[in-house]
Design an enzyme around this catalytic site. Sequence first.
Site, PDB file in Angstrom:
ATOM      1  N   PHE A   1       0.864  -1.181   0.000  1.00  8.43           N
ATOM      2  CA  PHE A   1       0.000   0.000   0.000  1.00  8.43           C
ATOM      3  C   PHE A   1       0.903   1.234   0.000  1.00  8.43           C
ATOM      4  O   PHE A   1       1.711   1.408   0.918  1.00  8.43           O
ATOM      5  CB  PHE A   1      -0.851  -0.046   1.278  1.00  8.43           C
ATOM      6  CG  PHE A   1      -1.804   1.088   1.485  1.00  8.43           C
ATOM      7  CD1 PHE A   1      -3.025   1.122   0.824  1.00  8.43           C
ATOM      8  CD2 PHE A   1      -1.509   2.107   2.379  1.00  8.43           C
ATOM      9  CE1 PHE A   1      -3.938   2.152   1.040  1.00  8.43           C
ATOM     10  CE2 PHE A   1      -2.410   3.148   2.609  1.00  8.43           C
ATOM     11  CZ  PHE A   1      -3.631   3.166   1.928  1.00  8.43           C
TER      12      PHE A   1
ATOM     13  N   LEU B   1       0.732   5.113   0.014  1.00  9.98           N
ATOM     14  CA  LEU B   1       0.016   6.389   0.136  1.00  9.98           C
ATOM     15  C   LEU B   1       1.004   7.483   0.554  1.00  9.98           C
ATOM     16  O   LEU B   1       1.093   8.543  -0.064  1.00  9.98           O
ATOM     17  CB  LEU B   1      -1.112   6.252   1.177  1.00  9.98           C
ATOM     18  CG  LEU B   1      -1.923   7.498   1.495  1.00  9.98           C
ATOM     19  CD1 LEU B   1      -2.713   7.957   0.267  1.00  9.98           C
ATOM     20  CD2 LEU B   1      -2.901   7.233   2.655  1.00  9.98           C
TER      21      LEU B   1
ATOM     22  N   GLU C   1       4.029   9.975   1.332  1.00 10.56           N
ATOM     23  CA  GLU C   1       5.110  10.597   0.550  1.00 10.56           C
ATOM     24  C   GLU C   1       5.974  11.428   1.508  1.00 10.56           C
ATOM     25  O   GLU C   1       5.546  11.709   2.634  1.00 10.56           O
ATOM     26  CB  GLU C   1       4.508  11.513  -0.531  1.00 10.56           C
ATOM     27  CG  GLU C   1       3.688  10.733  -1.545  1.00 10.56           C
ATOM     28  CD  GLU C   1       3.093  11.621  -2.633  1.00 10.56           C
ATOM     29  OE1 GLU C   1       3.367  12.840  -2.662  1.00 10.56           O
ATOM     30  OE2 GLU C   1       2.351  11.066  -3.455  1.00 10.56           O
TER      31      GLU C   1
ATOM     32  N   GLY D   1       1.975  12.724   4.964  1.00  9.40           N
ATOM     33  CA  GLY D   1       1.771  11.558   5.822  1.00  9.40           C
ATOM     34  C   GLY D   1       0.354  11.578   6.349  1.00  9.40           C
ATOM     35  O   GLY D   1      -0.588  11.165   5.666  1.00  9.40           O
TER      36      GLY D   1
ATOM     37  N   ARG E   1      13.004 -15.301  38.469  1.00 14.84           N
ATOM     38  CA  ARG E   1      14.080 -14.437  38.956  1.00 14.84           C
ATOM     39  C   ARG E   1      13.934 -14.192  40.466  1.00 14.84           C
ATOM     40  O   ARG E   1      12.854 -13.811  40.939  1.00 14.84           O
ATOM     41  CB  ARG E   1      14.018 -13.089  38.217  1.00 14.84           C
ATOM     42  CG  ARG E   1      14.997 -12.060  38.693  1.00 14.84           C
ATOM     43  CD  ARG E   1      16.406 -12.396  38.280  1.00 14.84           C
ATOM     44  NE  ARG E   1      17.355 -11.356  38.666  1.00 14.84           N
ATOM     45  CZ  ARG E   1      18.662 -11.534  38.637  1.00 14.84           C
ATOM     46  NH1 ARG E   1      19.194 -12.689  38.248  1.00 14.84           N
ATOM     47  NH2 ARG E   1      19.474 -10.557  38.987  1.00 14.84           N
TER      48      ARG E   1
ATOM     49  N   ILE F   1      10.464  -5.054  34.476  1.00 17.19           N
ATOM     50  CA  ILE F   1      10.360  -6.287  35.276  1.00 17.19           C
ATOM     51  C   ILE F   1      11.606  -7.155  35.074  1.00 17.19           C
ATOM     52  O   ILE F   1      12.074  -7.818  36.009  1.00 17.19           O
ATOM     53  CB  ILE F   1       9.063  -7.059  34.887  1.00 17.19           C
ATOM     54  CG1 ILE F   1       7.840  -6.297  35.407  1.00 17.19           C
ATOM     55  CG2 ILE F   1       9.080  -8.497  35.412  1.00 17.19           C
ATOM     56  CD1 ILE F   1       6.507  -6.764  34.840  1.00 17.19           C
TER      57      ILE F   1
ATOM     58  N   GLU G   1      -0.613   3.624   9.815  1.00 11.77           N
ATOM     59  CA  GLU G   1      -2.062   3.516   9.551  1.00 11.77           C
ATOM     60  C   GLU G   1      -2.864   4.516  10.397  1.00 11.77           C
ATOM     61  O   GLU G   1      -3.944   4.205  10.902  1.00 11.77           O
ATOM     62  CB  GLU G   1      -2.528   2.069   9.703  1.00 11.77           C
ATOM     63  CG  GLU G   1      -1.787   1.198   8.688  1.00 11.77           C
ATOM     64  CD  GLU G   1      -2.383  -0.158   8.426  1.00 11.77           C
ATOM     65  OE1 GLU G   1      -3.565  -0.361   8.721  1.00 11.77           O
ATOM     66  OE2 GLU G   1      -1.641  -1.007   7.911  1.00 11.77           O
ATOM     67  N   GLY G   2      -2.284   5.697  10.531  1.00  8.53           N
ATOM     68  CA  GLY G   2      -2.908   6.769  11.309  1.00  8.53           C
ATOM     69  C   GLY G   2      -2.306   6.820  12.697  1.00  8.53           C
ATOM     70  O   GLY G   2      -2.425   5.871  13.474  1.00  8.53           O
ATOM     71  N   THR G   3      -1.640   7.954  13.015  1.00  6.45           N
ATOM     72  CA  THR G   3      -1.025   8.100  14.341  1.00  6.45           C
ATOM     73  C   THR G   3      -2.113   8.148  15.423  1.00  6.45           C
ATOM     74  O   THR G   3      -3.305   8.315  15.123  1.00  6.45           O
ATOM     75  CB  THR G   3      -0.235   9.421  14.416  1.00  6.45           C
ATOM     76  OG1 THR G   3      -1.160  10.501  14.214  1.00  6.45           O
ATOM     77  CG2 THR G   3       0.861   9.496  13.375  1.00  6.45           C
TER      78      THR G   3
HETATM   79  C1  LIG Z   1       7.829   1.309   9.484  1.00  4.73           C
HETATM   80  C2  LIG Z   1       6.789   2.105   8.765  1.00  4.73           C
HETATM   81  C3  LIG Z   1       5.958   1.459   7.853  1.00  4.73           C
HETATM   82  C4  LIG Z   1       5.003   2.200   7.137  1.00  4.73           C
HETATM   83  N1  LIG Z   1       4.221   1.576   6.205  1.00  4.73           N
HETATM   84  C5  LIG Z   1       3.446   2.331   5.367  1.00  4.73           C
HETATM   85  C6  LIG Z   1       2.773   1.737   4.249  1.00  4.73           C
HETATM   86  O1  LIG Z   1       2.821   0.527   4.040  1.00  4.73           O
HETATM   87  N2  LIG Z   1       2.100   2.560   3.397  1.00  4.73           N
HETATM   88  C7  LIG Z   1       2.018   3.915   3.587  1.00  4.73           C
HETATM   89  O2  LIG Z   1       1.388   4.595   2.781  1.00  4.73           O
HETATM   90  N3  LIG Z   1       2.601   4.502   4.667  1.00  4.73           N
HETATM   91  C8  LIG Z   1       3.327   3.741   5.545  1.00  4.73           C
HETATM   92  N4  LIG Z   1       3.966   4.334   6.616  1.00  4.73           N
HETATM   93  C9  LIG Z   1       3.790   5.760   6.848  1.00  4.73           C
HETATM   94  C10 LIG Z   1       2.936   6.049   8.080  1.00  4.73           C
HETATM   95  O3  LIG Z   1       1.600   5.688   7.836  1.00  4.73           O
HETATM   96  C11 LIG Z   1       3.114   7.536   8.404  1.00  4.73           C
HETATM   97  O4  LIG Z   1       4.427   7.666   8.949  1.00  4.73           O
HETATM   98  C12 LIG Z   1       2.071   8.061   9.378  1.00  4.73           C
HETATM   99  O5  LIG Z   1       0.809   8.090   8.781  1.00  4.73           O
HETATM  100  C13 LIG Z   1       2.398   9.478   9.902  1.00  4.73           C
HETATM  101  O6  LIG Z   1       2.751  10.325   8.868  1.00  4.73           O
HETATM  102  P1  LIG Z   1       4.138  11.175   8.995  1.00  4.73           P
HETATM  103  O7  LIG Z   1       5.207  10.228   9.383  1.00  4.73           O
HETATM  104  O8  LIG Z   1       4.305  11.946   7.744  1.00  4.73           O
HETATM  105  O9  LIG Z   1       3.914  12.141  10.206  1.00  4.73           O
HETATM  106  P2  LIG Z   1       3.221  13.602  10.154  1.00  4.73           P
HETATM  107  O10 LIG Z   1       1.911  13.512   9.459  1.00  4.73           O
HETATM  108  O11 LIG Z   1       4.212  14.572   9.646  1.00  4.73           O
HETATM  109  O12 LIG Z   1       2.966  13.832  11.701  1.00  4.73           O
HETATM  110  C14 LIG Z   1       4.007  14.214  12.605  1.00  4.73           C
HETATM  111  C15 LIG Z   1       3.366  14.382  13.974  1.00  4.73           C
HETATM  112  O13 LIG Z   1       2.359  15.395  13.923  1.00  4.73           O
HETATM  113  C16 LIG Z   1       1.101  14.868  14.326  1.00  4.73           C
HETATM  114  N5  LIG Z   1       0.024  15.489  13.553  1.00  4.73           N
HETATM  115  C17 LIG Z   1      -0.077  15.602  12.198  1.00  4.73           C
HETATM  116  N6  LIG Z   1      -1.223  16.209  11.869  1.00  4.73           N
HETATM  117  C18 LIG Z   1      -1.870  16.481  13.012  1.00  4.73           C
HETATM  118  C19 LIG Z   1      -3.107  17.087  13.355  1.00  4.73           C
HETATM  119  N7  LIG Z   1      -3.943  17.544  12.403  1.00  4.73           N
HETATM  120  N8  LIG Z   1      -3.458  17.197  14.647  1.00  4.73           N
HETATM  121  C20 LIG Z   1      -2.640  16.734  15.616  1.00  4.73           C
HETATM  122  N9  LIG Z   1      -1.447  16.144  15.385  1.00  4.73           N
HETATM  123  C21 LIG Z   1      -1.077  16.016  14.103  1.00  4.73           C
HETATM  124  C22 LIG Z   1       1.193  13.368  14.076  1.00  4.73           C
HETATM  125  O14 LIG Z   1       0.276  12.634  14.850  1.00  4.73           O
HETATM  126  C23 LIG Z   1       2.634  13.111  14.453  1.00  4.73           C
HETATM  127  O15 LIG Z   1       2.748  12.991  15.844  1.00  4.73           O
HETATM  128  C24 LIG Z   1       4.891   3.598   7.372  1.00  4.73           C
HETATM  129  C25 LIG Z   1       5.703   4.227   8.324  1.00  4.73           C
HETATM  130  C26 LIG Z   1       6.654   3.498   8.996  1.00  4.73           C
HETATM  131  C27 LIG Z   1       7.550   4.215   9.969  1.00  4.73           C
END
Ligand SMILES: Cc1cc2nc3c(=O)[nH]c(=O)nc-3n(C[C@H](O)[C@H](O)[C@H](O)COP(=O)(O)OP(=O)(O)OC[C@H]3O[C@@H](n4cnc5c(N)ncnc54)[C@H](O)[C@@H]3O)c2cc1C
Length: 330
Positions: A72, A74, A76, A80, A216, A285, A311-313
């Site tokens: 997947f 999405l 860039e 994110g 332990r 622990i 998949e969404g922070t």
């Molecule tokens: C190991 C790994 C595997 C992954 N696999 C995939 C994959 O298979 N396909 C894919 O498409 N992506 C993938 N991702 C990407 C992942 O989904 C994104 O990293 C994630 O969605 C967050 O986007 P970002 O890293 O750009 O953070 P950002 O969007 O830049 O966010 C940075 C911080 O700001 C916060 N933030 C952003 N906007 C807001 C808001 N409106 N309100 C409050 N807080 C906010 C976020 O929660 C975060 O704490 C992967 C990432 C990793 C590390």
Amino acid sequence: MGIVIPEEYGGVGADYVSYALAVEQIAKVDAGASVTLSVHAMICSAILRLGTDAQKKKYLPMLATGDAIAAFALTEPEAGSDAAALRAIARREGDKFVLNGRKQWCSNGGESAVIMGMFRTGGKGVRGISAFLIDHPSKGMVIENLTNKLGIHTSNTCDIAFDDVHVQADALLGAEGEGLRSALSTLTSGRIGIASQACGILGACLDASVAFAKDREAFGKPIAAFEAISFKIARMAADLNAAQLATYRAAALCDAGKPFAVEASMAKLFASTKAREHASEAVQIHGGYGFMSDFPVERYYRDAKITEIYEGTSEIQQMIIARALLGRID
Ligand SMILES: Cc1cc2nc3c(=O)[nH]c(=O)nc-3n(C[C@H](O)[C@H](O)[C@H](O)COP(=O)(O)OP(=O)(O)OC[C@H]3O[C@@H](n4cnc5c(N)ncnc54)[C@H](O)[C@@H]3O)c2cc1C
């Protein structure tokens, strides 16, 4: 790998509760392997939901056996959480589209046979994005496998550069301009998988902590005899139970054809938070042994963190839940 694919395409045709249980059990042993399955199943579900008959016949049988893996794409470098800001472009040329742009951190990408990728086919904003099923390898697609991760080292993560990659117009998944909506609904079911992954890590922390605490000894008795330790384990078990119930509930609602987006976000938010917190407690622990790679809890500690990010922070999950309760207030 065919757990969510119906039998007519060579899969198991199991429901989402069964799928959640399978991901959880795999994550208990290896969180990286569980996300390989989870992302793969997420794309299988998307093809089932959005694909044409020809796309289903082309992809589902090979995805069901695991001979082919799905990914997947999405995210860039500059899009994110704000996925609508994506810049990768699909330019129409007759009966083809030409794809250009860069996708980042794509799980399974380097090992995949098909990638669900979101590209801009129209103007700015939500409506200008379309989803494609892109065969890998394809001419003009360059994969860079990444190994500099904190955890889930058994999961392939890659960046993908698209440089004039040609795909037929029938590679569109769903209607043109509906790609962001398709991607977000795909992630909704995906969140059940990540919640299950977090439950698996949490369960592994519990099992390891119980075994270590009984074995332990300190001050002449097993450390399990100290309330400071046994209460940590009790809270771990209670939170695991709650995380599992929230996850299975979201999966059951999905199986029943009822709305489950908010429940999936709640399950992911809760299970991932608790996995991260209790992985830290599991290391505590284990004392110094917990810091060493001789015991598995240091891996659980590193693996748990990602469940709060992809998949969404957790912040995005809270936005989804809050909006469902309060409406959109801008
Ligand atoms: C190991 C790994 C595997 C992954 N696999 C995939 C994959 O298979 N396909 C894919 O498409 N992506 C993938 N991702 C990407 C992942 O989904 C994104 O990293 C994630 O969605 C967050 O986007 P970002 O890293 O750009 O953070 P950002 O969007 O830049 O966010 C940075 C911080 O700001 C916060 N933030 C952003 N906007 C807001 C808001 N409106 N309100 C409050 N807080 C906010 C976020 O929660 C975060 O704490 C992967 C990432 C990793 C590390």
